[in-house]
Enzyme design. Structure first.
Site, PDB file in Angstrom:
ATOM      1  CG  HIS A 134      37.479  38.341  41.680  1.00 57.26           C
ATOM      2  ND1 HIS A 134      38.856  38.400  41.693  1.00 57.26           N
ATOM      3  CD2 HIS A 134      37.049  39.401  42.410  1.00 57.26           C
ATOM      4  CE1 HIS A 134      39.246  39.449  42.398  1.00 57.26           C
ATOM      5  NE2 HIS A 134      38.172  40.074  42.840  1.00 57.26           N
ATOM      6  CG  HIS A 135      31.996  37.212  40.682  1.00 53.05           C
ATOM      7  ND1 HIS A 135      31.686  37.705  39.429  1.00 53.05           N
ATOM      8  CD2 HIS A 135      32.456  38.279  41.390  1.00 53.05           C
ATOM      9  CE1 HIS A 135      31.924  39.003  39.382  1.00 53.05           C
ATOM     10  NE2 HIS A 135      32.396  39.388  40.565  1.00 53.05           N
ATOM     11  CE  LYS A 179      37.769  41.157  38.766  1.00 54.69           C
ATOM     12  NZ  LYS A 179      37.042  42.448  38.738  1.00 54.69           N
ATOM     13  N   GLY A 182      41.531  44.287  39.244  1.00 46.32           N
ATOM     14  CA  GLY A 182      42.105  45.592  39.560  1.00 46.32           C
ATOM     15  C   GLY A 182      42.862  45.577  40.875  1.00 46.32           C
TER      16      GLY A 182
END
Length: 257
Positions: A144-145, A148, A154
């Protein structure tokens, strides 16, 4: 239908406002942090607080933070307003309060609202049921970026739970191997491994790998635009109206269970 947005000035809030209009529904308004204002294209009123948002809405969508899940779920139950909750990283206590609120109003809570991700979760459970844990190690890699804050994501946790369910147990029973470092010893049979990568502005990438001595099977989902989450969340908001109180998932919205 009047749909309210918690956190309307955020990236997801702006996309949700756009999708509500595209779906032909009415934007009831939204809340935001002090000093933040939504773009001009968000054509609903900026409400003073979450209580006003629930009072003005037929259903509320919340993609803010785990810390807001409890107050928003409590307000949903108090006002009798269905809640679509997209916050990830909830603690056991926060999850308990959300579940208690769902006894009074319908709540859709999902780690990921993209339809494709939920199809992948369904496939993950079926694959896990067919591939013995003694022979096929399950590993989940997500990226993810850089902003985060929670890891594993999740969605990665949801993948792990799907694998565990396919094997007839919970993720806690299966055991998680996350953040390996140093001399960790051999991999334990039947556990589910997690690796979290962070960098750049990656929207979300998840790969579930079943690794055996003779073959590897990889199941991958890549998100290129957060709009897919907004599309799914608005679909969930339309679906939840008129439902009985209960804790639902995106699988229910898609008619997959």
């Amino acid at each position: 239908m009047r749909i309210g947005i918690a956190g309307i000035a955020g990236r997801m809030g702006v996309l949700l406002a756009s999708e509500i209009e595209r779906a032909g529904e009415k934007l009831a308004g939204g809340t935001t942090r002090p000093g933040n204002r939504p773009p001009a294209e968000c054509a609903g009123p900026l409400l003073v607080d979450a209580a006003a948002l629930f009072a003005a809405s037929d259903v509320v969508i919340d993609f803010t933070h785990a810390e807001e899940a409890v107050p928003h779920a409590t307000l949903a139950a108090r006002h009798g307003v269905p809640l679509v909750l997209g916050s990830s990283g909830l603690s056991p206590e926060q999850s308990r309060v959300v579940a208690e609120s769902s006894a009074l109003v319908p709540v859709v809570h999902a780690a990921n609202f993209a339809p494709g991700v939920n199809l992948v979760l369904a496939l993950a459970e079926k694959l896990a049921a067919a591939l013995p844990a003694e022979s096929y190690d399950a590993e989940i890699v997500e990226m993810h970026h850089r902003q985060k804050v929670d890891a594993p994501s999740g969605t990665a946790i949801a993948m792990g739970r799907a694998v565990a369910a396919g094997r007839g147990m919970t993720l806690e029973q299966a055991g998680m191997e996350s953040g390996r470092d140093g001399h960790t010893g051999a991999r334990a049979t039947g556990t589910i491994g997690f690796a979290a990568l962070r960098g750049g502005q990656v929207v979300g990438e998840h790969t579930l790998l079943f690794a055996a001595a003779t073959e590897h099977i990889a199941l991958t989902h890549r998100s290129f635009d957060r709009r897919s989450y907004a599309v799914g969340a608005v679909r969930a908001a339309q679906w939840i109206i008129g439902r009985k109180p209960g804790l639902y998932s995106m699988m229910d919205v898609l008619g997959m269970r």
